[in-house]
Design an enzyme around this catalytic site. Structure first.
Site, PDB file in Angstrom:
ATOM      1  CE  LYS A   1      11.154  41.827  65.724  1.00  0.00           C
ATOM      2  NZ  LYS A   1      10.725  40.585  65.542  1.00  0.00           N
TER       3      LYS A   1
ATOM      4  N   GLY B   1       8.871  38.850  79.329  1.00  0.00           N
ATOM      5  CA  GLY B   1       9.708  39.432  78.736  1.00  0.00           C
ATOM      6  C   GLY B   1      10.164  40.976  79.039  1.00  0.00           C
TER       7      GLY B   1
ATOM      8  CG  ASP C   1       6.483  41.068  66.108  1.00  0.00           C
ATOM      9  OD1 ASP C   1       7.286  41.668  65.304  1.00  0.00           O
ATOM     10  OD2 ASP C   1       6.056  39.966  66.069  1.00  0.00           O
TER      11      ASP C   1
HETATM   12  P1  IMP Z   1       3.095  40.531  69.429  1.00  0.00           P
HETATM   13  O1  IMP Z   1       1.672  40.114  69.931  1.00  0.00           O
HETATM   14  O2  IMP Z   1       3.080  40.008  68.016  1.00  0.00           O
HETATM   15  O3  IMP Z   1       3.078  42.272  69.374  1.00  0.00           O
HETATM   16  O4  IMP Z   1       4.053  39.953  70.064  1.00  0.00           O
HETATM   17  C1  IMP Z   1       4.263  40.216  71.386  1.00  0.00           C
HETATM   18  C2  IMP Z   1       5.243  39.408  72.075  1.00  0.00           C
HETATM   19  O5  IMP Z   1       6.065  38.462  71.152  1.00  0.00           O
HETATM   20  C3  IMP Z   1       6.377  40.050  72.831  1.00  0.00           C
HETATM   21  O6  IMP Z   1       5.940  40.477  74.125  1.00  0.00           O
HETATM   22  C4  IMP Z   1       7.605  39.090  72.707  1.00  0.00           C
HETATM   23  O7  IMP Z   1       7.368  37.922  73.826  1.00  0.00           O
HETATM   24  C5  IMP Z   1       7.352  38.204  71.492  1.00  0.00           C
HETATM   25  N1  IMP Z   1       8.167  38.406  70.413  1.00  0.00           N
HETATM   26  C6  IMP Z   1       7.845  39.367  69.320  1.00  0.00           C
HETATM   27  N2  IMP Z   1       8.926  39.619  68.659  1.00  0.00           N
HETATM   28  C7  IMP Z   1      10.244  39.102  69.109  1.00  0.00           C
HETATM   29  C8  IMP Z   1      11.218  38.887  69.096  1.00  0.00           C
HETATM   30  O8  IMP Z   1      12.071  39.614  67.712  1.00  0.00           O
HETATM   31  N3  IMP Z   1      11.906  38.216  69.715  1.00  0.00           N
HETATM   32  C9  IMP Z   1      11.580  37.688  71.101  1.00  0.00           C
HETATM   33  N4  IMP Z   1      10.397  37.676  71.329  1.00  0.00           N
HETATM   34  C10 IMP Z   1       9.465  38.341  70.366  1.00  0.00           C
END
Ligand code: IMP
Ligand code: MG
Length: 180
Positions: free
Chosen positions: A130, A43, A102
């Site tokens: 977020k 990403g 996220d």
């Molecule tokens: P986390 O571990 O929940 O912080 O998520 C991290 C990964 O989830 C990010 O690097 C993204 O690849 C994916 N992700 C989280 N939210 C989104 C979104 O709204 N759109 C697309 N990918 C997301």
């Protein structure tokens, strides 16, 4: 605009300004340091290539990849590293580059792992934040822009591996991921 996108949250022009602003700030903060920039695949790739154009310092660039098993729009706490960087980070100031913070589970896992490898420091730059959704105890040192609790795609961010090539950040229509 792509037909699956409900609205554009961050335009191409805004993305460019964010990369420049953060790149210039990082240039000031890391002057004289041994900088290692680590992109979290996949990403962060679009953001990393734009950001590093504005980092006017000698630096190394490498990539890591992590996968988390859970539903496709929410990451689980089960993180597995599928591509790693060097074991020895002695002397390096590591800057992790993420597309979006996220729940924070992915980045927290990576951060905790890298900090054991004797770096000078580990910091985080994320294009999107977020904050509403944070579970893990982690904050970014540099943030492009906060986004609301909606699923976003484009400029590297995917849904089921699609939409990464959109030149803007857009909110994906709910019907696209709720039909499955
Ligand atoms: P986390 O571990 O929940 O912080 O998520 C991290 C990964 O989830 C990010 O690097 C993204 O690849 C994916 N992700 C989280 N939210 C989104 C979104 O709204 N759109 C697309 N990918 C997301
Ligand atoms: Mg992803």
């Amino acid at each position: 605009m792509n037909k699956d996108v409900e609205k554009i949250l961050v335009t191409e022009d805004e993305l460019h300004k964010i990369a420049r602003k953060l790149g210039e700030q990082i240039t000031k903060d890391y002057k004289g340091k041994k900088l290692l920039i680590v992109g979290v695949l996949k990403g962060s790739v679009y953001f990393l290539t734009d950001l590093t154009r504005y980092i006017d310092l000698p630096c190394n660039i490498d990539f890591m990849q992590a996968s988390s098993y859970g539903s496709s729009t929410v990451s689980s706490g089960n993180i597995k590293i599928t591509k790693d960087i060097s074991e020895d980070l002695t002397g390096f100031d590591v800057l992790l580059v993420e597309d979006i913070l996220d729940t924070g589970n992915t980045l927290k896992h990576i951060y905790d792992m890298l900090i054991t490898r004797n770096p000078e420091s580990v910091a985080v730059v994320t294009l999107l934040d977020k904050p509403e959704r944070r579970i893990a105890d982690i904050t970014a040192d540099y943030i492009g822009v906060d986004v609301p609790n909606e699923f976003v795609v484009g400029y590297g961010l995917d849904y089921n591996q699609y939409y990464r090539n959109l030149p803007y950040i857009g909110v994906l229509k709910k019907e696209i991921y709720e039909q499955k």
